[in-house]
Write a protein that holds these residues in place. Sequence first.
Motif, mmCIF file in Angstrom:
data_model
loop_
_atom_site.group_PDB
_atom_site.id
_atom_site.type_symbol
_atom_site.label_atom_id
_atom_site.label_comp_id
_atom_site.label_asym_id
_atom_site.label_seq_id
_atom_site.Cartn_x
_atom_site.Cartn_y
_atom_site.Cartn_z
ATOM 1 N N ASP A 189 1.171 -1.278 -0.167
ATOM 2 C CA ASP A 189 -0.127 -0.162 0.290
ATOM 3 C C ASP A 189 0.749 1.405 0.216
ATOM 4 N N MET A 190 0.919 1.878 -0.900
ATOM 5 C CA MET A 190 1.974 2.958 -1.102
ATOM 6 C C MET A 190 1.244 4.146 -0.835
ATOM 7 N N LYS A 191 1.590 4.955 -0.050
ATOM 8 C CA LYS A 191 0.615 6.154 0.151
ATOM 9 C C LYS A 191 1.759 7.633 0.690
ATOM 10 N N LEU A 192 1.478 8.863 0.381
ATOM 11 C CA LEU A 192 2.482 9.939 1.118
ATOM 12 C C LEU A 192 2.553 9.457 2.535
ATOM 13 N N PRO A 193 3.264 9.504 3.128
ATOM 14 C CA PRO A 193 3.111 9.341 5.029
ATOM 15 C C PRO A 193 2.812 10.854 5.464
ATOM 16 N N ASP A 194 2.326 10.474 6.705
ATOM 17 C CA ASP A 194 1.401 11.380 7.203
ATOM 18 C C ASP A 194 2.527 13.137 7.582
ATOM 19 N N TRP A 195 3.752 12.824 7.349
ATOM 20 C CA TRP A 195 4.910 13.482 8.011
ATOM 21 C C TRP A 195 4.742 14.790 6.306
ATOM 22 N N PHE A 196 4.642 13.978 5.749
ATOM 23 C CA PHE A 196 4.342 14.677 4.075
ATOM 24 C C PHE A 196 4.758 16.795 4.057
ATOM 25 N N ASP A 197 5.999 17.279 3.679
ATOM 26 C CA ASP A 197 5.210 18.464 3.041
ATOM 27 C C ASP A 197 5.954 19.105 1.906
ATOM 28 N N SER B 71 6.339 5.036 -11.161
ATOM 29 C CA SER B 71 8.310 4.888 -11.379
ATOM 30 C C SER B 71 8.105 4.185 -9.882
ATOM 31 N N LEU B 72 7.801 5.396 -8.928
ATOM 32 C CA LEU B 72 8.224 4.631 -8.017
ATOM 33 C C LEU B 72 7.379 3.454 -7.028
ATOM 34 N N ASN B 73 6.158 3.816 -7.845
ATOM 35 C CA ASN B 73 5.345 1.845 -7.866
ATOM 36 C C ASN B 73 6.175 0.471 -8.124
ATOM 37 N N TRP C 285 14.005 12.855 0.455
ATOM 38 C CA TRP C 285 14.449 11.666 0.404
ATOM 39 C C TRP C 285 14.374 11.160 1.672
ATOM 40 N N SER C 286 13.351 11.315 2.462
ATOM 41 C CA SER C 286 12.866 10.181 3.389
ATOM 42 C C SER C 286 12.261 10.131 3.305
ATOM 43 N N VAL C 287 11.175 11.401 2.534
ATOM 44 C CA VAL C 287 9.811 10.684 1.661
ATOM 45 C C VAL C 287 9.585 10.278 0.549
ATOM 46 N N ILE C 288 11.147 9.864 -0.584
ATOM 47 C CA ILE C 288 10.603 8.747 -1.360
ATOM 48 C C ILE C 288 11.241 7.034 -0.444
#
Length: 455
Positions: free
Chosen positions: A50-58, A137-139, A200-203
């Motif tokens: 399940d690929m989703k943006l983290p809660d702390w994404f800015d 791409s990430l997927n 990079w943390s988000v990636i």
Amino acid sequence: MKTVLREGIQPDDGAEFLIFIPRAEEVVKGILSDQAYDIPSDPDTVEEADMKLPDWFDENKFKQGCRFFWDFCLPHTFSMFIGFVGAISIPTIISVLVGTQKSNTPYTAYKRYVSTYLHVLSWFSNDLKPGSVSWRSLNTVRNRHMRAGKSARLKNQGKVSQRDLALTMFGFVGFSVLNPHKFHITQLNSGDMEAYIHAWSVIGSLLGTQDRYNICRKTFDETQQVLQMLVDEMYTPCLENVPEYFEHSARVLSQVSTVFVSFVDADFLIYWTKHLCNVPGYIYTEGDRIDLQKKLRKLQNGADDIGIDSMELIHKCELATPPTRCRLLYLKDYDTVADSPAYKNLPFKSKFNMALFYVSMGFYSTFIGRHILNLYYKFLMYLAQHFPYIAILRYGFKNAFVNMFKEDDKDPTPPKLNSEYYMKNKETWYQATYNVLMLCIVCCYCFCCIASLVY
């Protein structure tokens, strides 16, 4: 309910509102733990991921990090090539890499690494949201990790674990964050480096890295601490005693880099990687030489010039390959950089390339130089994607073009053993002369390309 942040303090069972933020030491200890290796990078099937943006994404911070990448795209790219060399010194990583049979020959390595870098460029060139090119791409990369991990487990060649994800991410971001001064990377706006780390943390999170194993932390200082500890406790001992097939993998990687930058060679890449990871004896500046002699004198404790085992100068790592040979360092061998054994044994071409790199980075540190060389880099990337003439000459017109969404080619050809590369013949004067002439021709060609772009 109010949230309280307390760094480095594990919450009691009754304090449900308390968030645990580990210190750098605890993050690294967790990454190198058996638990981190036991946890796979992803579930067994693509459907379960399940690929989703983290809660702390800015979003604003992410875009600032993307801009910072393009502001210094040339040194960021070169630091990644160095990082790839470091990553394949990790036994668990190279075991999976070799087992995929997708980077053991120059052609398959070209397909794999160019595809990987095109993925990286897409992450920093497009909006990060479902349906975008970067999201697709990430997927794609995440799915490949799942298949590679499953295949490695079936062949008893290891797995793609949380630890491996963290150590691989170091290859992409580690050296440019840990040693920005050596690549002349500077902040143009306040918070650029932290924004780059956030990107990079988000990636890493989207690729399946759990937050507790993510090497890109909330602040620049903490991230640097984590990266330096990983170098000391993992990369330095692994590069001192490299695993089998390291030499082969590093050399096919260097052949890939020549598609972009013709003057890069394997000995230069390996030496520079070991230099950045503080492998004893791999020095380049007078400051490096003086520091090494101080360490040797301290270990000799006033005795005659006895040989010091290189392992006494580095951290012991249980995950590294056991030492196969004893490498002794003598104080008298480091009176000058030019006479130090590791540097002295380099081919003249590699020494020339290293000097050329220093001069190029010096020019890059200027305002005009940065813009000119960034423009030249973007020109090279355009050619690599739309008209890779060097790859066309090597592999043929049809095979030269890379589709990053297409599965990489396989080749069952086994890689060569390290020992086959250690039996090198001494470079002759006419080989050195030929290499210098070819490099001069390449430099003239690059100068003409840059001049045509500017004028």
